[in-house]
Design an enzyme around this catalytic site. Structure first.
Site, mmCIF file in Angstrom:
data_model
loop_
_atom_site.group_PDB
_atom_site.id
_atom_site.type_symbol
_atom_site.label_atom_id
_atom_site.label_comp_id
_atom_site.label_asym_id
_atom_site.label_seq_id
_atom_site.Cartn_x
_atom_site.Cartn_y
_atom_site.Cartn_z
ATOM 1 C CD GLU A 185 -15.530 5.542 3.198
ATOM 2 O OE1 GLU A 185 -14.661 6.436 3.127
ATOM 3 O OE2 GLU A 185 -15.265 4.341 3.159
ATOM 4 C CG ASP A 217 -8.866 3.251 1.863
ATOM 5 O OD1 ASP A 217 -9.941 2.778 2.243
ATOM 6 O OD2 ASP A 217 -7.931 3.545 2.638
ATOM 7 C CG HIS A 246 -4.113 -4.168 6.487
ATOM 8 N ND1 HIS A 246 -3.156 -3.380 7.083
ATOM 9 C CD2 HIS A 246 -4.834 -3.342 5.681
ATOM 10 C CE1 HIS A 246 -3.290 -2.132 6.650
ATOM 11 N NE2 HIS A 246 -4.295 -2.072 5.803
ATOM 12 C CG ASP A 293 -10.425 0.826 8.172
ATOM 13 O OD1 ASP A 293 -10.112 0.071 7.230
ATOM 14 O OD2 ASP A 293 -10.310 2.053 8.125
ATOM 15 C CD1 TRP A 298 -2.619 9.345 1.288
ATOM 16 C CD2 TRP A 298 -4.649 10.244 1.325
ATOM 17 N NE1 TRP A 298 -3.327 8.715 2.281
ATOM 18 C CE2 TRP A 298 -4.576 9.251 2.328
ATOM 19 C CE3 TRP A 298 -5.832 10.942 1.159
ATOM 20 C CZ2 TRP A 298 -5.642 8.958 3.173
ATOM 21 C CZ3 TRP A 298 -6.899 10.644 1.998
ATOM 22 C CH2 TRP A 298 -6.800 9.656 2.984
ATOM 23 N NE ARG A 317 -3.849 7.812 7.323
ATOM 24 C CZ ARG A 317 -4.939 8.514 7.633
ATOM 25 N NH1 ARG A 317 -5.153 8.897 8.873
ATOM 26 N NH2 ARG A 317 -5.845 8.807 6.718
ATOM 27 C CD GLN A 335 -1.256 0.264 3.681
ATOM 28 O OE1 GLN A 335 -2.453 0.390 3.479
ATOM 29 N NE2 GLN A 335 -0.717 0.411 4.871
#
Lengths: 669, 669
Positions: free
Chosen positions: A396, A393, A525, A460, A292, A289, A276
C-alpha cells in the site's frame, strides 16, 4: 442497451435497468481540473483536493454508439466522447476522446432512493455503502478507524494513523447494486465513490478512466459469477489448509517446535506453522519487526530446511513471510540498487520508504527485469526452501512522488501496486508448478486480486471489540471483498494491533477462534507485541477450546471443500451476505455482522464481551441450531451463546445435514 | 485604478498595487453552484459543501468601467459583469449582473509569496492568516479549538463543540495585506477566504456579493484609519471604566456587597460590579445559567434599584446582562409570540433554539416592530433601572432554516445578526442619551461592529494555558479585530470555560490580570463553574496582586484616555501589532503574542505556567523596562518576569515617559 431521448436529455438502460439519466440541469458527467495535496506518513495518507474547475457537460450528441458531450451549445470540439459497446449483455462505456487539461471526472449514475450498494473492495466499517462516500486509495487501514474513539484520537495525534471508516488496504472501484447490476470503473487513479445522494451515485476519478463496465444479473449469485467471469477466479486453497489451524508462532526452530508439540499433544489440529520471523528480526518501538531481507535466517532457525521436510511428512506445512520492499542494509537491496530495480526519486536517488524506524527500497514491478528478479527471489528463497506458503504483506505504500521504470506517474500506479504484487507471487508459484499446494495471503488489494491473490486476510485489526477496528470489522470486510470475487477470506485470530492501551484478552481470542471456524482458513497471530498480549499457548482452557474448534473446522472439510469448488467454478465467496440466498427478505440487506458460510450454514459471531445470549435474525427457512439440534423458523431469536458455542445454524434441508448433525453431536451443549 | 491588458488577460492596479491578474489559464473569477449541508448543535456548526459546478470565467470584455466575463468565447449573455468605481482613491467593484443559477463565487486576488494578511474579524489562533483558509461564519468559538488536544477531542465527541483554529464568534470578510491595502467584501453570506496559495488569495462567497472594496494606505495606521472612515468608529468607553476593575461577581445583593466591601477594603480599585445574574438563574449540567427573561429579579437582588444609586454615588456602576433570545417560559417570550416578534419555522411555529437544557425564541430583528420592542426592553429594564452597562451576549445562533419577517433567507442573515444585535443595543443607549456613560460588551460580531459595538470581549476562553483557547488566544483576537476598527478589546480575567478537567489556577488568574492592565478594560469573571475554580476573593495574595494591578491601570488613565481619543478620531485600536509602528522591521510581522498598547508601551504577556523569565523581542528603539527602569535597545532579550512583573516596556522618548516612570516607581522589583 437502450438510449431513450427526452426533455433535452437521455436515459441509458441495460436490460431495462436505468443506469444513467442526463438532463441539462442534472448532468451525467462533470469534468474539471484539480490540484491535490497528499502527504504519506507510514502508509497513512492525508488527502486534500483543490478543485479549480468542475464543469457540467450539458450538451450532447448521439451518433451510432457514440455520445459526444459538450460544455456549451456552440462548442465545436467535443469535451468528451463515450463509446458504448454491448457484448454478451455486458456494457462497456469507453472514454475515447477528451480535452487535454482534464484530470477530474465525476460520473453520475442513476439511483433509486431505496437502492443499496455493496463492494468497493474490502470495506471494514460499512457493508451497505449507501449514505456515505468512499475514497478509494490503498493505505494502512488505520488504528481505531472511528474518530469518536480515544484510541483513534491517540493514533491520529501520535502517528497520524487513526484512519477512518473508509480507509482500507484494499479499495476497488467496483460495486454491486440492489438494482441487480455490477459496475466496475477501469482505472487505478485515486477515486471517490459517493453514494450519499437520493437519486444518483457520483463516481469521482482523478483521471479519465479507460472505461466503465456494467452487467446485470437475475440473482446476486449470478452477479458475482458474472463479475468473476470478467475479473477472474482463483484455484482452491491447498488441501492441507483444511486439516487444521495454521499456528502463527515464532522465535526460532526450537521455540516453534515446542509450541507445535504442545498443540498436538493437546489435540489441536494443526495444518501449518506460520513463522513470520523465518528471515530474522529487528526490534523497534512498535514491537518486534522482521528483517526485510528475504533469506532464511539459519541463526534463528537452525535446520529449518530439514524441519520443513520432517513436518511435511506429518502433514504439517511451514509458512514464511515476505513483502515487496527490501531493507536498505540488506543484500537484496544492494543487488537491486546496482541493477536499477528500485523506484527512485526524481533526482535518481533510491526512494527509501520509512516503515517505522527502518527504511526500505521499493522493488519496481513496472520494470520487467525487476519483476522477474523478485519472482525468482520468491521461488528460490521461499518455494525452493520448501515453505508451504507465506504472508505476502504490504503493497500500500507506493509514494506518489517516486519515479518508476514504465514512466507512468506514481499517482496512477499506487492503486495498481497490490495487484502487481499479487501477480508476482502468483506467477512464482505457478511457474514452480505449485498451484494448489503452496499459497500466500495478502492484505493489500485492488482490482486484479480476483485472479492473482490466493487468499485474503483482513489486515491488522486492533485486539479489541470495537466495531470499526476490532473483531466485528472482519465481517463487512469478508462480505464486501467476497461479493467482488475474493472467495477466501480470513483474519488473524485474536487480532493484531496492540497499541494505545489495547491488550488482547482471552475472551477476545476465543470469540475470534469461534468465528474463524466458519471461514476459509484458521490462522492465529501473536500480534505486534506478543509478550504483553494473551496467547493461546499460555492457557490450558484456551488450548482445549482451540482444539475443539479446529476439530469442528476439520470435520466440516467435505462441506468447505465443496464451497471451494463453487469458488473455482463460479467465483462465489465462502462467506456470503444473507441476501445472496434470501433476496426476497428485505430485512437481510442491512445485516453486516452475520453471514452465510456457503448456502447452508448461518453464522452470527459474538463480537461483544461478556455475552451469554445473542440476538440472531434468521431468514425464512427451516434451521437447526448447531449446538442443541433444536428447530428454528425465520425471525428474530435470542440464542444462548456461551464461550464455545457461537450462534450457528444450518439448513434442515441441506444435503450436508447429516454431516452437520454428526459434527454437532460431538459438541453438544 | 488602472487596467492593463496583456496576453489575453488583464491586470488590475490600484495606486500601483496589483490587485487582480486574469489570464485564460488562471482566471480572476470562478462561478458555480453548490449545495451545502449544515448542522447546528448549540451554536457549533458542521459545514459540508457539495460543489456541483465551478466554472472559470475565461473570457472577458472591458467597456468603460465595466468588465463582462464570459464562460466561453461565443457566450452571448455575460456570465458576470463587474462595475469598477474609484472615488477618493477607494475602489469599489460592484457585481451588477449575473446569471441566475450561480450561488458560489470564487474571486482570486493577486498575491506575492512574501505577502502576509491580517484580519477576517476576531481570529483567536492565527494573526497572520497566510498559509491557511478561514471559513467566515459566526458560531461558538469552540472548546479547545485544536484537534491535537484531548480537551478538544472530548468537547467534540461529547458536545460537537471542539471548534477549530478558525471558529470564532466574530468573523468578517475583511483583511489588511502587507501590500498595504485593505479589502472588504460586502456580503453576509457564508464565506471562506483562502490564503494558502503562493500567487493568489481566493475569496469564496456563497452568494454574489454586493461589492468588493479596496483602499490603499501609506502606513498600517493609515489603513485602519481609512477602513474606519468606511466602516465607522465608536465613542470612548465611559470615563468611569478607567477608574478600576469591573468585578464579575454574582449571588444577589448581599453577596455582591460583601465582595465589594472586601475589595475596597483591600485596596482594589473598583469601577463597576458586573452582576450577570441580575435577572435570576437556572441550574444546568454546564453550570449555573441565567434566567433569560430580562427583568430584574428582586428575589435574588432585593433593593437593586437603590443599591445602584448608592454605588453610583461612590463612583461604582452596576452592570447587567442580556442577550437576543427570550426563554420560552418567560413573559417576554409570551408577549413577543403574541405580537409575532419571534423567528419561526417554515410551518409558522416559533423556532425555539436549544441553548443547553433550555429553549429560547429568537427576537426577529428584521421586523422593525420587534427591533423597536427589544430596544425598549433594554431601555426600560436595563437603562432605566440605572445599570451602567451589560454584557450583550450571544448573537451567533441564528438557525439557517428559520423564517424571518424580511423574507431574506436565514443563510444570509446568520452572519448579519451580531451587527443587528449590536445596533439594537447602541440605539437603546443613544436614544436614552447615555452614550459615553453606559456601555455594553459583545463577543459575537461581524462587519458593522465598528459602528455599533461599544466594546468587544474575547469570548469564552478555556481556563488554561493552551495557545488556541487559553490566555494566549486573547492576543491574536485583540490584534485582528483591532486593526479592523474595533479599538476596545478585553477578556474575562482568568478565562471562562471550565470543562473536561480544566480548572482555573491562581497563577493563570494572576497572569491574566497582568495582561488585562494593558487593555481597554479590566473585568473579572467567575467562569461557568465558579465553585470549582480559583476566585480572587478566596486568596489574600491574589487580592493584593489585583489591587496593585488595578492601581497601575488607573494610574495609566491619562495615557489610556488619550488612546481612546485616537480611537474616536482615527479608529486606532488600543492594542496594536508591532508592525503598526515598526513596519520596517521584518521580524515583527509574525509576532502575535506581544503587542503595543498604544504607541508607547510594549507588552509581552506571559502565557505559560511556571515562568520566571520571558523572551521578548523589541523593535529598534530606546526602551525602558517598566519594573526596573533599565534601558533596552532593539533585539531579543530575556527578561525577569515573576508574578506581578509582566514583561512591559515603554518608549524612552514617549511624551508620557514621566507618567510611566512615576507609575513604575511605585511598583519596582
Amino acid at each position: 442497451m437502450k438510449i431513450v431521448e427526452k426533455n433535452k436529455g437521455f436515459e441509458l438502460y441495460l436490460q431495462k435497468k436505468c443506469l444513467m439519466k442526463h438532463t441539462i440541469d442534472k448532468c451525467a458527467i462533470y469534468v474539471g481540473y484539480g490540484e491535490e495535496r497528499m502527504a504519506m506518513y507510514r502508509g497513512n495518507f492525508k488527502v486534500e483536493d483543490y478543485v479549480i474547475e468542475r464543469t457540467p457537460l450539458k450538451y450532447y450528441h448521439i451518433h451510432n454508439n457514440h455520445i459526444t458531450f459538450r460544455r456549451y451549445e456552440g462548442d465545436s470540439c467535443g469535451a468528451l466522447t463515450l463509446s458504448l459497446i454491448e457484448k454478451d449483455n455486458r456494457l462497456s462505456i469507453y472514454f475515447i476522446e477528451c480535452e487535454a487539461p482534464i484530470n477530474r471526472i465525476w460520473i453520475r449514475l442513476h439511483a433509486d432512493k431505496e437502492e443499496k450498494v455493496y463492494g468497493c473492495g474490502e470495506q471494514m466499517s460499512y457493508f451497505n455503502l449507501r449514505g456515505r462516500h468512499f475514497p478509494l486509495w490503498t493505505s494502512e487501514p488505520g488504528v481505531g478507524r472511528d474518530k469518536s474513539t480515544y484510541v483513534t484520537w491517540l493514533a491520529d495525534t501520535r502517528d497520524k494513523a487513526g484512519g477512518d471508516y473508509y480507509t482500507t488496504n484494499y479499495p476497488e472501484p467496483t460495486f454491486i447494486s440492489t438494482k441487480k447490476y455490477w459496475c466496475h470503473v477501469e482505472t487505478t487513479a485515486y477515486a471517490d465513490f459517493n453514494f450519499q445522494y437520493d437519486d444518483f451515485h457520483e463516481l469521482q476519478v482523478w483521471d479519465i478512466p479507460k472505461s466503465i463496465i456494467f452487467e446485470t444479473g437475475k440473482t446476486y449469485l449470478e452477479l458475482t459469477e458474472k463479475f468473476t467471469d470478467y475479473a477472474g477466479r482463483l484455484p482452491k486453497l491447498p488441501n492441507w489448509t483444511r486439516d487444521g489451524v495454521i499456528l502463527g508462532v515464532q522465535g526460532g526452530t526450537d521455540q516453534v517446535s515446542t509450541y507445535l508439540d504442545q498443540a498436538l499433544e493437546s489435540g489441536i489440529k494443526v495444518s501449518g506453522l506460520w513463522c513470520q520471523d523465518w528471515e530474522g528480526i529487528n526490534i523497534t518501538s512498535f514491537g518486534k519487526r522482521l528483517r526485510w531481507n528475504w533469506e532464511w535466517d539459519p541463526k534463528r532457525y537452525p535446520g529449518l530446511d530439514k524441519f520443513i521436510i520432517t513436518l511435511k511428512e506429518k502433514g504439517i506445512r511451514v509458512m514464511g513471510y515476505i513483502n515487496p520492499y527490501v531493507v536498505n542494509d540488506g543484500g537484496l537491496y544492494a543487488y537491486a540498487k546496482e541493477k536499477g530495480y528500485l523506484a527512485t526519486r526524481p533526482n535518481g536517488d533510491i526512494y527509501d520508504v520509512d516503515f517505522g524506524e527502518f527504511y526500505c527500497g521499493i522493488v519496481d514491478f513496472t520494470y520487467p527485469d525487476a519483476f522477474e528478479w523478485y519472482k525468482d527471489v520468491i521461488k528460490k528463497n521461499l518455494i525452493d526452501l520448501g515453505l508451504g506458503g507465506w504472508m505476502a504483506d504490504f503493497g500500500e505504500y507506493l509514494p506518489i512522488d517516486c519515479c518508476l521504470k514504465n514512466g507512468v506517474p506514481a499517482m496512477l500506479m499506487h492503486n495498481a501496486w497490490p495487484a502487481l504484487w499479487a501477480k508476482c507471487n502468483y506467477e512464482a508459484i505457478e511457474e514452480s508448478g505449485k498451484i494448489g499446494e503452496v499459497f500466500y495471503f495478502m492484505r493489500a488489494g485492488g482490482h486484479g486480486l480476483q485472479r492473482y491473490c490466493t487468499a485474503l486476510w483482513a489486515g491488522d485489526q486492533s485486539v479489541d471489540w470495537s466495531l470499526h477496528d476490532g473483531l466485528a470489522s472482519v465481517l463487512p470486510a469478508a462480505l464486501s471483498s467476497g461479493i467482488l470475487g475474493n472467495p477466501y477470506h480470513h483474519s488473524d485470530i485474536g487480532g493484531y494491533t496492540s497499541l494505545h492501551g489495547n491488550i488482547r484478552t482471552k475472551e477476545l481470542f476465543q470469540r475470534w477462534t469461534e468465528m474463524a471456524v466458519f471461514t476459509s482458513l484458521m490462522r492465529t497471530h501473536e500480534g505486534n507485541r506478543p509478550e504483553q498480549n494473551f496467547q493461546y499457548y499460555d492457557d490450558d482452557e484456551t488450548i482445549k477450546h482451540l482444539a475443539k474448534m479446529t476439530a469442528i473446522h476439520v470435520a466440516l472439510k467435505p462441506y468447505i471443500d465443496d464451497l471451494m469448488d463453487e469458488a473455482v467454478t463460479k467465483g462465489l465467496p465462502l462467506q456470503r451476505p444473507l441476501f445472496m440466498h434470501y433476496e426476497r427478505d428485505k430485512k437481510v440487506y442491512d445485516i453486516q455482522y452475520a453471514y452465510l458460510f456457503g448456502k447452508d450454514i448461518l453464522v452470527a459471531p459474538v463480537y461483544e464481551p461478556n455475552i451469554t445470549e445473542w440476538s440472531v435474525y434468521l431468514p425464512e427457512d427451516d434451521w437447526i441450531h448447531f449446538w442443541t439440534g433444536s428447530d428454528y423458523k425465520g425471525g428474530d431469536h435470542v440464542i444462548d451463546a456461551p464461550i464455545g458455542f457461537p450462534p450457528v445454524f444450518y439448513r434442515k434441508k441441506s444435503q450436508y445435514a447429516q454431516l452437520f448433525k454428526m459434527v454437532a453431536n460431538h459438541n453438544r451443549f
